[in-house]
Design an enzyme around this catalytic site. Sequence first.
Site, mmCIF file in Angstrom:
data_model
loop_
_atom_site.group_PDB
_atom_site.id
_atom_site.type_symbol
_atom_site.label_atom_id
_atom_site.label_comp_id
_atom_site.label_asym_id
_atom_site.label_seq_id
_atom_site.Cartn_x
_atom_site.Cartn_y
_atom_site.Cartn_z
ATOM 1 N N ASP A 1 -34.784 2.463 -32.462
ATOM 2 C CA ASP A 1 -35.727 1.321 -32.379
ATOM 3 C C ASP A 1 -35.009 0.054 -32.810
ATOM 4 O O ASP A 1 -35.023 -0.275 -33.986
ATOM 5 C CB ASP A 1 -36.948 1.605 -33.252
ATOM 6 C CG ASP A 1 -38.030 0.556 -33.086
ATOM 7 O OD1 ASP A 1 -37.916 -0.295 -32.196
ATOM 8 O OD2 ASP A 1 -38.998 0.578 -33.871
ATOM 9 N N HIS B 1 -38.158 4.006 -37.728
ATOM 10 C CA HIS B 1 -38.585 3.455 -39.024
ATOM 11 C C HIS B 1 -38.366 4.449 -40.175
ATOM 12 O O HIS B 1 -38.802 4.204 -41.293
ATOM 13 C CB HIS B 1 -40.065 3.000 -39.001
ATOM 14 C CG HIS B 1 -40.342 1.871 -38.045
ATOM 15 N ND1 HIS B 1 -41.404 1.017 -38.194
ATOM 16 C CD2 HIS B 1 -39.685 1.447 -36.943
ATOM 17 C CE1 HIS B 1 -41.407 0.109 -37.199
ATOM 18 N NE2 HIS B 1 -40.358 0.372 -36.440
ATOM 19 N N GLU C 1 -39.532 -8.830 -33.600
ATOM 20 C CA GLU C 1 -40.522 -7.903 -33.052
ATOM 21 C C GLU C 1 -41.183 -7.126 -34.168
ATOM 22 O O GLU C 1 -42.368 -6.833 -34.133
ATOM 23 C CB GLU C 1 -39.866 -6.944 -32.052
ATOM 24 C CG GLU C 1 -40.872 -6.222 -31.141
ATOM 25 C CD GLU C 1 -41.502 -4.981 -31.757
ATOM 26 O OE1 GLU C 1 -42.565 -4.569 -31.279
ATOM 27 O OE2 GLU C 1 -40.936 -4.420 -32.716
ATOM 28 N N GLU C 2 -40.379 -6.769 -35.187
ATOM 29 C CA GLU C 2 -40.899 -5.947 -36.282
ATOM 30 C C GLU C 2 -41.615 -6.799 -37.330
ATOM 31 O O GLU C 2 -42.208 -6.269 -38.254
ATOM 32 C CB GLU C 2 -39.743 -5.177 -36.951
ATOM 33 C CG GLU C 2 -38.916 -4.318 -35.998
ATOM 34 C CD GLU C 2 -39.630 -3.037 -35.572
ATOM 35 O OE1 GLU C 2 -40.830 -2.887 -35.884
ATOM 36 O OE2 GLU C 2 -38.982 -2.217 -34.912
ATOM 37 N N GLU D 1 -38.597 -0.152 -25.647
ATOM 38 C CA GLU D 1 -39.099 0.487 -26.881
ATOM 39 C C GLU D 1 -39.061 2.008 -26.736
ATOM 40 O O GLU D 1 -39.244 2.545 -25.637
ATOM 41 C CB GLU D 1 -40.548 0.046 -27.141
ATOM 42 C CG GLU D 1 -40.702 -1.394 -27.572
ATOM 43 C CD GLU D 1 -40.228 -1.650 -28.991
ATOM 44 O OE1 GLU D 1 -39.885 -0.680 -29.711
ATOM 45 O OE2 GLU D 1 -40.181 -2.828 -29.375
ATOM 46 N N HIS E 1 -35.599 -6.018 -28.603
ATOM 47 C CA HIS E 1 -35.452 -6.759 -29.851
ATOM 48 C C HIS E 1 -34.215 -6.297 -30.607
ATOM 49 O O HIS E 1 -33.817 -5.135 -30.523
ATOM 50 C CB HIS E 1 -36.703 -6.663 -30.727
ATOM 51 C CG HIS E 1 -37.069 -5.281 -31.176
ATOM 52 N ND1 HIS E 1 -36.579 -4.704 -32.326
ATOM 53 C CD2 HIS E 1 -37.908 -4.361 -30.647
ATOM 54 C CE1 HIS E 1 -37.099 -3.497 -32.491
ATOM 55 N NE2 HIS E 1 -37.909 -3.260 -31.482
ATOM 56 N N ASP F 1 -33.901 -7.063 -34.018
ATOM 57 C CA ASP F 1 -34.203 -6.868 -35.440
ATOM 58 C C ASP F 1 -34.589 -5.411 -35.702
ATOM 59 O O ASP F 1 -34.990 -4.684 -34.794
ATOM 60 C CB ASP F 1 -35.333 -7.809 -35.902
ATOM 61 C CG ASP F 1 -36.620 -7.634 -35.112
ATOM 62 O OD1 ASP F 1 -36.547 -7.372 -33.894
ATOM 63 O OD2 ASP F 1 -37.707 -7.726 -35.715
HETATM 64 ZN ZN LIG Z 1 -39.170 -1.540 -31.612
#
Ligand SMILES: [Zn+2]
Length: 378
Positions: A101, A350, A135-136, A164, A68, A70
């Site tokens: 990520d 994150h 995805e997020e 991931e 992903h 995003d």
């Molecule tokens: Zn991810």
Amino acid sequence: MSASPTLALACELIRRASVTPDDAGCQTLVAGRLAPLGFRVEPMRFGDVDNLWARHGDGAPLLLLLGHTDVVPTGPLDEWSSPPFEPAIRDGYLYGRGAADMKGGVAAMVTAIERFVERRPRRRGSLALLLTSDEEGPAVDGVRRVTDVLAERGERIDWCLVGEPSSTGRLGDVVRNGRRGSLSGRIVVQGIQGHVAYPHLARNPVHDLARLLSKLADTVWDEGSEHFPPTSFQVSNVTAGAGADNVIPGQAEAAFNFRYSTRHDRGSLVAAVESAARALGIDCRIDWRHSGGPFLTEPGRLIEAVGDAVESVAGYRPELSTAGGTSDGRFIAPTGAEVVELGPVNATIHSIDERVLATDLDRLSEMYEGVIDRLLGG
Ligand SMILES: [Zn+2]
């Protein structure tokens, strides 16, 4: 010092501030790298979500690399040591939102593909890359929609490698061969509002809710299995009352989530909660949201290829795990594909100052190339 191709591409991706569901040009950048290699590149936009489907070859088997573009929001900018969308290398680490990520993983996939295709123009089967910008987020218009299109066309995925961040202490120490299911509920308990001094005229929904949550929290849902940790019930939010300390409120609300193994399914958990509420005589309404069922890839060609590829770069074999949150692998597994996740160390995902060891990106790219080689190489 000049950056390696993988590190340079990761930096270019981080510079594009692609907070969900914005892709901010990441997929165009990747498409521009794959098209000259002979990939058929197909943007698939649904709603405000960008997806990119790129396939090289027509035959079976099909190996899909999934990622992903995003990222999650940055949080307070002044807490970052350097601006989150200006990639910076300090003490050997690449800093930036998405470094781990998973723009680092996406960059490693693209350079692995480039080296493989240039080195082995003739190969068996097909190689595809799928990127989404959702995805997020709610993950409604992302990989889920693309798999519907692929199913309609009869494009069958045999193996799916997800980029991931699966590693915990060092690169490749853990790969995920499955994920737990995730089921969320929001419960509203109806009571009768009244004065705390006259409880016989009221019905306290907080007490009802507390009894129910306590029963659910004390339940042993299962003992786990060889591949899954025990199913877990967790309360995330509880709300009731307007602040006055002499009022029994009329309603109480809670939100909770199950992370569950293959010993349960959505239906059995919903039934268990609803019957517990009935048994306590509680007047309530529950809204359910199912993010994905559990899946498991048993040891086979893909797990073996990933294990061998990691070992040849790192010198150790990865541990198989089904822990962690959900991923888009949950949309690919039900199509019958084997799904494994291998990516960077997840310690800072994150977080403020998200980062990844810069040299890990080159090693990850070698691991991805090793997997492609083992499955599709001549
Ligand atoms: Zn991810």
